[in-house]
Write a protein that holds these residues in place. Structure first.
Motif, short mmCIF file in Angstrom:
data_model
loop_
_atom_site.label_atom_id
_atom_site.label_comp_id
_atom_site.label_asym_id
_atom_site.label_seq_id
_atom_site.Cartn_x
_atom_site.Cartn_y
_atom_site.Cartn_z
N ASN A 26 0.80 -1.29 0.10
CA ASN A 26 0.05 -0.09 0.05
C ASN A 26 0.60 1.38 0.10
OD1 ASN A 26 1.13 0.05 2.50
ND2 ASN A 26 -0.85 0.21 3.65
N SER A 190 5.43 2.11 4.64
CA SER A 190 5.06 0.68 4.74
C SER A 190 6.08 -0.26 4.67
CB SER A 190 4.05 0.42 3.51
OG SER A 190 4.88 0.68 2.19
N TRP A 192 6.52 -4.48 4.28
CA TRP A 192 5.76 -5.81 3.92
C TRP A 192 6.89 -7.00 3.43
CZ3 TRP A 192 6.51 -1.88 0.60
CH2 TRP A 192 6.87 -2.23 -0.63
#
Length: 287
Positions: A26, A190, A192
């Motif tokens: 995102n 972000s 991840w």
């Protein structure tokens, strides 16, 4: 690439709005009205971002991260003038074509130097780039670079590349005795784990700017501390006197291979709002 200026030549482009192909990612969410950062006073293509060579080179079936050994911090990337993105000359999206544009984090491969011919996405999809995409920073032939690829879907595994942006690979290292740890703040966007389990990825913003007559630069890296079956990776960041006029996005990837003997990895990033931590289970991911 000649004529390329922050993707502003892509008709209708406004911050990659509508790109939804990055599972779990995102990092581009919520950017309204983005048009290649043109209009940011003093901004000229990440002038302050210089990156030490950091590529992934194929040797037999083993992928090795290459770093310069001239620095105390082997994984530090030095921020200076460098073109981080390349696009195909003459690409015309046409009306409505952006709905077919995809973005994926990839390992992109060169055949001759400076020419990307294929890529493998973090979902394990092999892509044939047709036509091949020329990129000045991919200076080593027959090598693999970490990158963010924007492309138009074709037939089979053939795709039409639009642009490719370099993603820096930070190899974790312990802090050497006598060295000072720097954790100047950044903006965190972000974090991840890639779907193939090969990388922990970070989306960051560095506050940057340009002042005439001042040659200042950022320094970043990843510092490792081991505790039992877990390891903590702390972002090293030295603002280095760079003016904080506006923010520039930077993506970095940490290879899981370098910490695969641990069960979990915790990432620590110092931000303007305080420390941000993210923990990832990786014992079953690395391969």
């Amino acid at each position: 690439m000649k004529g390329f200026n922050g993707l502003k030549d892509l008709k209708g482009f406004n911050g990659l709005k509508g790109l939804k192909s990055l599972k779990g990612f995102n990092g581009l969410k919520g950017l309204k009205g983005f048009n290649g950062l043109k209009g940011l006073k003093g901004f000229n293509g990440l002038k302050n971002l210089k990156v030490e060579k950091s590529i992934i080179s194929h040797q037999s079936s083993v992928i090795n991260i290459q770093h310069s050994t001239s620095s105390i911090f082997l994984s530090i990337l030095f921020v200076t003038t460098m073109l981080l993105s390349c696009s195909r000359e003459g690409y015309d999206t046409g009306d409505g074509e952006l709905s077919y544009l995809k973005a994926d984090f990839v390992e992109a491969r060169t055949a001759p130097a400076k020419m990307f011919v294929s890529a493998t996405t973090d979902d394990g999809v092999d892509l044939l780039l047709s036509p091949a995409l020329e990129c000045e920073w991919a200076t080593t032939a027959d090598s693999t670079y970490r990158a963010l690829l924007y492309y138009k879907i074709g037939e089979g595994n053939a795709v039409e590349p639009v642009t490719v942006s370099r993603v820096m690979v930070l190899e974790p290292h312990a802090m050497a005795d006598g060295d000072d740890m720097k954790t100047d703040p950044v903006r965190f966007e972000s974090a991840w784990l890639s779907n193939n389990g090969r990388y922990i990825n970070l989306g960051l913003y560095l506050m940057t700017g340009v002042e005439e007559g001042i040659d200042s630069r950022h320094t970043i890296g990843m510092i490792m501390n081991r505790t039992g079956d877990s390891v903590t990776l702390t972002l090293y960041h030295d603002q280095g006197g760079v003016p904080e006029y506006y923010s520039s996005r930077l993506y970095v990837s940490v290879p899981v291979e370098s910490v695969k003997e641990h069960d979990t990895v915790t990432i620590v990033v110092n931000t303007y709002e305080g420390k941000v931590t993210r923990t990832f289970p990786i014992s079953l991911q690395a391969h």
